[in-house]
Scaffold this motif. Structure first.
Motif, short mmCIF file in Angstrom:
data_model
loop_
_atom_site.label_atom_id
_atom_site.label_comp_id
_atom_site.label_asym_id
_atom_site.label_seq_id
_atom_site.Cartn_x
_atom_site.Cartn_y
_atom_site.Cartn_z
N GLY A 9 17.79 65.34 38.93
CA GLY A 9 18.83 64.59 38.22
C GLY A 9 19.35 65.38 37.03
O GLY A 9 20.54 65.39 36.74
N PHE A 10 18.43 66.07 36.34
CA PHE A 10 18.85 66.89 35.20
C PHE A 10 19.77 68.01 35.65
O PHE A 10 20.82 68.24 35.04
CB PHE A 10 17.61 67.46 34.50
CG PHE A 10 17.95 68.48 33.44
CD1 PHE A 10 18.47 68.06 32.22
CD2 PHE A 10 17.77 69.83 33.67
CE1 PHE A 10 18.80 68.99 31.25
CE2 PHE A 10 18.10 70.76 32.70
CZ PHE A 10 18.61 70.34 31.49
N PHE A 11 19.41 68.67 36.76
CA PHE A 11 20.25 69.77 37.24
C PHE A 11 21.60 69.26 37.71
O PHE A 11 22.63 69.90 37.49
CB PHE A 11 19.54 70.53 38.37
CG PHE A 11 18.56 71.55 37.86
CD1 PHE A 11 19.00 72.61 37.09
CD2 PHE A 11 17.21 71.42 38.14
CE1 PHE A 11 18.10 73.55 36.60
CE2 PHE A 11 16.29 72.36 37.66
CZ PHE A 11 16.74 73.42 36.89
N VAL A 12 21.61 68.10 38.36
CA VAL A 12 22.87 67.53 38.85
C VAL A 12 23.79 67.18 37.67
O VAL A 12 24.97 67.49 37.68
CB VAL A 12 22.60 66.28 39.72
CG1 VAL A 12 23.88 65.50 39.95
CG2 VAL A 12 22.00 66.72 41.06
N ALA A 14 23.63 68.41 34.61
CA ALA A 14 24.03 69.65 33.93
C ALA A 14 25.15 70.33 34.71
O ALA A 14 26.12 70.80 34.12
CB ALA A 14 22.83 70.58 33.80
N GLY A 15 25.03 70.36 36.03
CA GLY A 15 26.08 70.95 36.87
C GLY A 15 27.38 70.19 36.74
O GLY A 15 28.46 70.78 36.68
N ALA A 16 27.29 68.85 36.65
CA ALA A 16 28.50 68.03 36.51
C ALA A 16 29.18 68.31 35.17
O ALA A 16 30.40 68.41 35.09
CB ALA A 16 28.14 66.55 36.62
N ILE A 17 28.38 68.46 34.12
CA ILE A 17 28.94 68.75 32.79
C ILE A 17 29.62 70.12 32.79
O ILE A 17 30.73 70.27 32.28
CB ILE A 17 27.82 68.69 31.73
CG1 ILE A 17 27.37 67.24 31.55
CG2 ILE A 17 28.32 69.27 30.40
CD1 ILE A 17 26.09 67.12 30.74
N ILE A 18 28.96 71.12 33.40
CA ILE A 18 29.54 72.46 33.46
C ILE A 18 30.84 72.44 34.26
O ILE A 18 31.84 73.04 33.87
CB ILE A 18 28.52 73.45 34.07
CG1 ILE A 18 27.35 73.66 33.10
CG2 ILE A 18 29.18 74.79 34.41
CD1 ILE A 18 26.18 74.38 33.72
N PHE A 19 30.82 71.71 35.40
CA PHE A 19 32.02 71.60 36.23
C PHE A 19 33.15 70.95 35.45
O PHE A 19 34.30 71.39 35.50
CB PHE A 19 31.69 70.78 37.48
CG PHE A 19 32.86 70.57 38.39
CD1 PHE A 19 33.35 71.62 39.15
CD2 PHE A 19 33.46 69.33 38.48
CE1 PHE A 19 34.44 71.43 39.99
CE2 PHE A 19 34.54 69.13 39.32
CZ PHE A 19 35.02 70.18 40.07
N PHE A 20 32.83 69.88 34.68
CA PHE A 20 33.82 69.17 33.88
C PHE A 20 34.43 70.09 32.83
O PHE A 20 35.66 70.15 32.66
CB PHE A 20 33.14 67.97 33.21
CG PHE A 20 34.08 67.05 32.51
CD1 PHE A 20 35.00 66.31 33.23
CD2 PHE A 20 34.03 66.91 31.13
CE1 PHE A 20 35.87 65.44 32.58
CE2 PHE A 20 34.91 66.05 30.48
CZ PHE A 20 35.82 65.31 31.21
N ILE A 21 33.59 70.86 32.14
CA ILE A 21 34.07 71.79 31.11
C ILE A 21 34.95 72.87 31.74
O ILE A 21 36.01 73.19 31.21
CB ILE A 21 32.87 72.43 30.37
CG1 ILE A 21 32.16 71.36 29.52
CG2 ILE A 21 33.33 73.59 29.49
CD1 ILE A 21 30.85 71.84 28.93
N LEU A 22 34.53 73.39 32.90
CA LEU A 22 35.33 74.42 33.57
C LEU A 22 36.68 73.86 33.98
O LEU A 22 37.70 74.53 33.87
CB LEU A 22 34.59 74.93 34.82
CG LEU A 22 33.52 75.98 34.56
CD1 LEU A 22 32.81 76.33 35.86
CD2 LEU A 22 34.11 77.23 33.94
N LYS A 23 36.69 72.59 34.46
CA LYS A 23 37.93 71.97 34.88
C LYS A 23 38.88 71.84 33.68
O LYS A 23 40.07 72.14 33.78
CB LYS A 23 37.64 70.59 35.48
CG LYS A 23 38.66 70.19 36.53
CD LYS A 23 38.15 69.04 37.37
CE LYS A 23 38.05 67.76 36.56
NZ LYS A 23 37.88 66.58 37.43
N ILE A 24 38.34 71.44 32.53
CA ILE A 24 39.17 71.32 31.32
C ILE A 24 39.70 72.68 30.91
O ILE A 24 40.87 72.83 30.56
CB ILE A 24 38.34 70.69 30.18
CG1 ILE A 24 38.05 69.21 30.49
CG2 ILE A 24 39.07 70.82 28.84
CD1 ILE A 24 37.11 68.56 29.51
N VAL A 25 38.84 73.71 30.97
CA VAL A 25 39.26 75.06 30.58
C VAL A 25 40.37 75.57 31.49
O VAL A 25 41.37 76.11 31.03
CB VAL A 25 38.05 76.01 30.59
CG1 VAL A 25 38.51 77.46 30.50
CG2 VAL A 25 37.11 75.69 29.44
#
Length: 40
Positions: A9-12, A14-25
């Motif tokens: 769950g932590f990895f999922v 964390a991956g979702a947060i990274i994906f969200f940040i990348l999408k914003i960038v």
């Protein structure tokens, strides 16, 4: 078992947060290139 689930769950999340940040960038860089093109 529970520890493995918590780790997964932590990895999922964390991956979702990274994906969200990348999408914003990527979205902001897309808008930045549009604005840059207008002022070029």
């Amino acid at each position: 078992m529970w520890e493995r689930l918590k780790k997964a769950g932590f990895f999922v999340s964390a991956g979702a947060i990274i994906f969200f940040i990348l999408k914003i960038v990527f979205k902001s860089s897309y808008f930045a290139s549009l604005i840059y093109r207008w002022f070029d």
